[in-house]
Design a protein around this motif. Structure first.
Motif, PDB file in Angstrom:
ATOM      1  N   ARG A 108      19.170   6.075  50.800  1.00  3.69           N
ATOM      2  CA  ARG A 108      20.295   6.059  49.858  1.00  3.69           C
ATOM      3  C   ARG A 108      19.895   6.573  48.486  1.00  3.69           C
ATOM      4  N   LEU A 119      11.191  -8.686  53.175  1.00  2.00           N
ATOM      5  CA  LEU A 119      10.857  -9.844  52.350  1.00  2.00           C
ATOM      6  C   LEU A 119      10.380  -9.396  50.974  1.00  2.00           C
ATOM      7  N   PRO A 120      10.541 -10.277  49.969  1.00  2.00           N
ATOM      8  CA  PRO A 120       9.803 -10.008  48.744  1.00  2.00           C
ATOM      9  C   PRO A 120       8.314 -10.009  49.108  1.00  2.00           C
ATOM     10  N   GLY A 150      14.264 -15.231  50.522  1.00  2.94           N
ATOM     11  CA  GLY A 150      14.894 -14.155  49.755  1.00  2.94           C
ATOM     12  C   GLY A 150      15.015 -12.851  50.530  1.00  2.94           C
ATOM     13  N   HIS A 195      15.739 -10.860  54.699  1.00  7.61           N
ATOM     14  CA  HIS A 195      16.668 -10.817  55.821  1.00  7.61           C
ATOM     15  C   HIS A 195      15.945 -10.272  57.048  1.00  7.61           C
ATOM     16  N   GLN A 201      33.912  -6.215  52.944  1.00  8.96           N
ATOM     17  CA  GLN A 201      33.451  -5.052  53.701  1.00  8.96           C
ATOM     18  C   GLN A 201      34.517  -4.590  54.702  1.00  8.96           C
ATOM     19  N   LEU A 238      28.154  -2.082  63.657  1.00  8.66           N
ATOM     20  CA  LEU A 238      27.408  -2.790  62.605  1.00  8.66           C
ATOM     21  C   LEU A 238      27.657  -4.300  62.706  1.00  8.66           C
ATOM     22  N   TYR A 239      28.901  -4.678  62.678  1.00  4.51           N
ATOM     23  CA  TYR A 239      29.340  -6.058  62.872  1.00  4.51           C
ATOM     24  C   TYR A 239      30.602  -5.992  63.733  1.00  4.51           C
ATOM     25  N   ILE A 253      25.464  -8.894  46.182  1.00  3.08           N
ATOM     26  CA  ILE A 253      25.166  -7.725  47.015  1.00  3.08           C
ATOM     27  C   ILE A 253      23.744  -7.259  46.725  1.00  3.08           C
ATOM     28  N   ALA A 306      16.500  -9.398  46.747  1.00  3.60           N
ATOM     29  CA  ALA A 306      15.117  -9.195  46.338  1.00  3.60           C
ATOM     30  C   ALA A 306      14.329  -8.439  47.408  1.00  3.60           C
ATOM     31  N   ALA A 307      14.761  -8.556  48.664  1.00  3.48           N
ATOM     32  CA  ALA A 307      14.127  -7.790  49.741  1.00  3.48           C
ATOM     33  C   ALA A 307      14.878  -6.474  49.910  1.00  3.48           C
ATOM     34  N   LEU A 308      14.187  -5.456  50.385  1.00  2.00           N
ATOM     35  CA  LEU A 308      14.761  -4.113  50.408  1.00  2.00           C
ATOM     36  C   LEU A 308      15.772  -3.919  51.533  1.00  2.00           C
ATOM     37  N   ASP A 309      16.769  -3.051  51.261  1.00  2.00           N
ATOM     38  CA  ASP A 309      17.674  -2.522  52.276  1.00  2.00           C
ATOM     39  C   ASP A 309      18.404  -3.596  53.083  1.00  2.00           C
ATOM     40  N   SER A 310      19.290  -4.311  52.407  1.00  2.00           N
ATOM     41  CA  SER A 310      20.083  -5.362  53.055  1.00  2.00           C
ATOM     42  C   SER A 310      21.013  -4.773  54.113  1.00  2.00           C
ATOM     43  N   ALA A 311      21.451  -5.636  55.027  1.00  2.00           N
ATOM     44  CA  ALA A 311      22.374  -5.200  56.077  1.00  2.00           C
ATOM     45  C   ALA A 311      23.784  -5.070  55.513  1.00  2.00           C
ATOM     46  N   GLY A 312      24.606  -4.334  56.202  1.00  2.00           N
ATOM     47  CA  GLY A 312      25.990  -4.138  55.773  1.00  2.00           C
ATOM     48  C   GLY A 312      26.121  -2.928  54.872  1.00  2.00           C
ATOM     49  N   PHE A 313      27.340  -2.709  54.378  1.00  2.00           N
ATOM     50  CA  PHE A 313      27.581  -1.542  53.526  1.00  2.00           C
ATOM     51  C   PHE A 313      26.836  -1.671  52.194  1.00  2.00           C
ATOM     52  N   ASP A 314      26.432  -0.528  51.656  1.00  2.00           N
ATOM     53  CA  ASP A 314      25.684  -0.508  50.398  1.00  2.00           C
ATOM     54  C   ASP A 314      26.655  -0.600  49.211  1.00  2.00           C
ATOM     55  N   LEU A 315      27.193  -1.793  49.014  1.00  2.00           N
ATOM     56  CA  LEU A 315      28.161  -1.970  47.924  1.00  2.00           C
ATOM     57  C   LEU A 315      27.485  -1.913  46.559  1.00  2.00           C
ATOM     58  N   LEU A 316      26.158  -2.114  46.554  1.00  2.00           N
ATOM     59  CA  LEU A 316      25.406  -2.023  45.302  1.00  2.00           C
ATOM     60  C   LEU A 316      25.547  -0.616  44.705  1.00  2.00           C
TER      61      LEU A 316
END
Lengths: 367, 500
Positions: free
Chosen positions: A123, A273-274, A317, A319, A345, A363-364, B195, B198-208
């Protein structure tokens, strides 16, 4: 090379317009190299692999524009001839001899390789897109210049959406010069020592652009000016890997060809993770650490471990993604979203694809 | 029609009844001191950095807790009253211009740096924290926040995210969108949403990414996690003079083609050079057609190595003179001229317009020549300063508003420049945003279908259209006004802030 230059926009548009009229769900396909990723989806196949060709590339602009079906291998080859690269090092899954993934697939999946923490994610490199909306309209968002704050950033919204928001037709990407010197140091140590070192080095202006740990050894890739790389290698220590072997190593890590990934015992999880987060449920011995500690890969074969991993990653913190599920595992691949975020979303999806035609549920289930 | 005249036709003030309901509701949420209702108290909020456009809000609210922000938004949602968020009010496109019939929501009291995590190189901050304050707080750890808009001493991080601010160093270090990891915002319904993370590349749409540069139209940010970088060991700057725009433009391309990404790469044309030199005596060659300033940063060895290469490239590209700043003092002096270019040009003329467009770098010489031709056509002088590394052009159009017709000609001239930027493959704004200033040129960049999708996306966040209405995206009926940063007698709002 003629097969690499083909504009399928009119045919693709006609298909989507018709699908919109008949409310026919569509399943967007590139090369299929990441078909395992995400939830299963159904619909009339919409084949993008033939929609290919580099449309614009001038190395001094640091921007490349190509049709979505253009093979990554072809793009990387053209870039390399000018001493440049895709900064996010997209993975090439599957048989190394095959044509492999496409640019559109890389953008839709949003997966980045070993350099991600230092050179940015997919991105970060996307500057503009041309997409087919859910109504079959050809829309342009973003542009071909680095600084552009006109309108909402719909281009980056497409990244990682797994095709659920629109059909990518063309993508403009920021590219980077390949570092003049790259050198890999291998340093034997334990996992906990590795995490401690990574934490310390993360605060220093070191020219690191790759850091992984597995099999009792830390691999650090240094990239930059000769003097900077040389000085950093002295500081971090270890043995310098032979350059060709090093190139192969980072590619194998990126493409999941290392023996760790070939084990295929159970389910492959990706945990973000951080850097310093301790995770009790993640036995260090069974992890492959990438991204300088920020991405951990692990195989879990039983469901009770899997049930623990998401809450623990979240508490730290981060996923957890069920990256590649064993046959018969019906767990959700992506972390569940809080209700208000999921509802938002869903509305975002509806704004671009009002009839929910594209890659329904990939995706979901709700998107 | 000027922007002011156009805006005069917008919504009428609130009826006495709705106003009373609003004030009563707000009094139940915030203290009397956090509610400004008199013309005198609200005066400082009537405009942002685009000071030519002024409008009084119905009321100014300065909440200090997230719960208060939620309650204010719920109230406004219930009463269908517009809300305009504001940070430091340094924006240059009128993004924080109040709505006559709405609440101006100041985030000024959200100025705590909540946590600096040195190991993970992050800072968790409230939206009203000043950009520079983050780097100051990170400095003891050897870290800093990279995006550095020229107003960084005053502008706030919330405003930076809302505008996706750039700066001199974004060629190497990216824009705000590349340096923000997580945002917590409140929807117009009062719902709290986080949104990113702290961890990279969260799931779901990139609303950030969507939130970055959304100009306060999607939600009200209340907490932001930014990425910090290690402070580079050293920085050096080289200045090169050229006797043609083609050579200067080619030199920029040659540096990039040599595989070097400088920390900063800036260009000035002869008008800008002479103005800056007369103003700050930076040591610029006043007879040069163009100069380039190229800054390199990194370890001492790396900078020395690259500096040698950059010198060779510049010479090969036809530089007529080369100067390397011998020490930090000289480096700062070289930059002082560039950073003073706006006020320096302002001394030459009663008024100027600052434009902000981007172009592909290869178009540089051609675009500057066409701007020169327009200058003759419109009979107005122009000085060009340019973030050459990332193609971001700031032409400064000189005019005198007291001479009949000059203001109109300057506006037309500016519009022609932005249209040209789009025509050569660029954008109508690189870093100042659309706000109310660039609604018309947006129509040159986006087709009706695309604008409609922007509205649809906006509606996904804010169905009633209450957040910062009328900004950033022109309605299809209203691609009809034009304006730019209008500076009269060199009196910028926030005159203490550098602008470059």
């Amino acid at each position: 090379m003629t097969s690499l230059e083909q504009d399928l926009t009119p045919a693709l548009t006609a298909t989507v317009v018709e699908a919109f009229a008949n409310a026919t769900p569509l399943m967007i396909q590139g090369s299929g190299s990441k078909a395992f990723y995400g939830r299963a989806t159904h619909g009339q196949p919409l084949d993008l692999a033939g929609h290919s060709g580099i449309l614009e590339y001038e190395p001094a602009e640091l921007v490349l524009t190509a049709r979505a079906g253009t093979p990554l291998k072809h793009i990387e080859h053209i870039l390399a001839q000018a001493g440049q690269m895709l900064p996010f090092e997209p993975p090439h899954f599957g048989d190394p001899q095959s044509t492999g993934g496409t640019l559109g697939g890389a953008v839709a999946a949003g997966l980045s390789g070993p350099a991600r923490p230092w050179q940015g994610a997919v991105r970060d490199a996307v500057l503009g897109v041309t997409v087919l909306s859910g109504e079959g309209k050809v829309l342009h968002f973003g542009g071909k210049v680095m600084k552009n704050v006109a309108g909402y950033d719909v281009s980056r919204l497409m990244v990682g959406a797994l095709g659920t928001l629109g059909v990518l037709l063309e993508v403009s990407i920021r590219v980077l010069p390949i570092a003049r010197v790259q050198q890999t140091q291998i340093i034997p140590m334990s996992a906990s020592q590795a995490l401690a070192h990574l934490a310390e080095w993360n605060r220093s202006p070191l020219p690191i652009n790759g850091a992984s740990f597995h099999d009792d050894a830390l691999h650090i890739r240094l990239a930059g000016a000769h003097s900077a790389v040389h000085k950093a290698a002295l500081r971090i220590g270890g043995d310098t890997q032979e350059p060709t072997a090093a190139t192969h190593y980072w590619q194998a890590l990126r493409d999941h060809h290392l023996p760790f990934f070939q084990a295929k015992t159970g389910n492959l999880w990706r945990v973000a993770l951080p850097l310093t987060a301790p995770i009790a449920a993640l036995p260090l011995a069974r992890q492959l650490i990438d991204w300088g500690g920020q991405q951990r890969w692990l195989w879990l074969d039983n469901l009770s471990d899997a049930a623990k991993i998401r809450p623990q990653a979240q508490a730290a913190g981060g996923h957890a993604t069920l990256f590649c599920a064993a046959t018969g595992n019906s767990m959700a691949p992506f972390s569940p979203l809080p209700a208000p975020l999921l509802a938002l979303q869903q509305r975002v999806k509806a704004s671009l694809d009002p009839k929910g035609l594209f890659n329904r549920g990939r995706l979901y289930p709700e998107l | 029609m000027s922007i002011s005249a156009e805006l005069a036709h917008e919504s009428p003030p609130l009826s006495a009844e709705r106003y009373a309901a609003l004030i009563e509701g707000l009094r139940a949420i915030v203290s009397t001191a956090a509610l400004l209702t008199t013309a005198e108290a609200m005066k400082p909020f009537e405009c942002d950095g685009l000071s030519a456009i002024k409008r009084m809000p119905a009321v100014v609210v300065l909440p200090e807790t997230i719960e208060q922000v939620q309650a204010v938004l719920k109230l406004c949602h219930r009463l269908a009253i517009p809300v305009v968020a504001r940070g430091a009010g340094t924006g240059l496109s009128g993004g924080a211009l109040p709505s006559i019939d709405g609440v101006l929501l100041s985030l000024a009291k959200f100025k705590s740096i909540l946590h600096i995590d040195a190991t993970n190189r992050t800072a968790r901050v409230q939206p009203g924290v000043r950009n520079l304050a983050i780097s100051e707080a990170a400095a003891p750890y050897g870290l800093y926040y990279a995006p550095d808009p020229s107003s960084q001493i005053a502008c706030t991080i919330g405003g930076n995210v809302a505008e996706n601010s750039g700066g001199v160093h974004c060629l190497k270090y990216g824009l705000t969108v590349h340096n923000v990891l997580e945002v917590t915002f409140i929807t117009i319904e009062g719902e709290i949403i986080t949104i990113g993370g702290a961890a990279l590349d969260s799931a779901g749409f990139d609303l950030l990414a969507v939130m970055s540069g959304s100009e306060g139209m999607l939600g009200i940010m209340v907490e932001i996690l930014v990425r910090l970088l290690p402070v580079p060991e050293t920085a050096k700057v080289v200045m090169a003079a050229f006797d043609s725009l083609e050579n200067a433009g080619q030199a920029v391309a040659n540096i990039i083609a040599a595989g070097i990404i400088p920390a900063g790469l800036e260009m000035m044309d002869n008008n800008a050079i002479r103005a800056a030199e007369a103003f700050v005596h930076a040591g610029y060659p006043v007879d040069a057609t163009a100069i380039l300033l190229c800054e390199l940063d990194g370890t001492a060895e790396e900078v020395t190595e690259l500096l040698g290469e950059v010198e060779a490239v510049l010479q090969r590209s036809g530089a007529t003179g080369l100067w390397i700043a011998k020490n930090d003092e000289e480096r700062i002096r070289f930059w002082a001229g560039r950073k003073a270019a706006f006020p320096a040009v302002g001394r030459l003329s009663p008024d100027y317009y600052c434009m902000d467009g981007t172009i592909p770098r290869r178009q540089l010489a051609s675009v500057l020549q066409q701007i020169d031709a327009m200058s003759k056509k419109y009979q107005l002088e122009v000085a060009n300063v340019f973030h050459a590394g990332d193609g971001n052009l700031h032409p400064l159009i000189l005019f005198d508003a007291n001479k009949p017709g000059e203001l109109d000609r300057a506006e037309e001239f500016g519009m022609s420049i932005l249209t040209l930027c789009v025509a050569v493959g660029g954008s109508v704004t690189g870093e100042h945003g659309i706000g109310v200033e660039k609604l018309k040129p947006m129509c040159a960049q986006f087709a009706a279908d695309e604008l409609e999708h922007f509205f649809a996306l906006k509606a996904a966040f804010d169905p009633a259209g209450l957040l910062n209405p009328g900004k950033a995206v022109p309605t299809l009926q209203r691609c009809a006004e034009f304006g730019a940063m209008h500076v009269h007698h060199n009196h910028l709002p926030h005159p203490d802030l550098p602008r470059f």
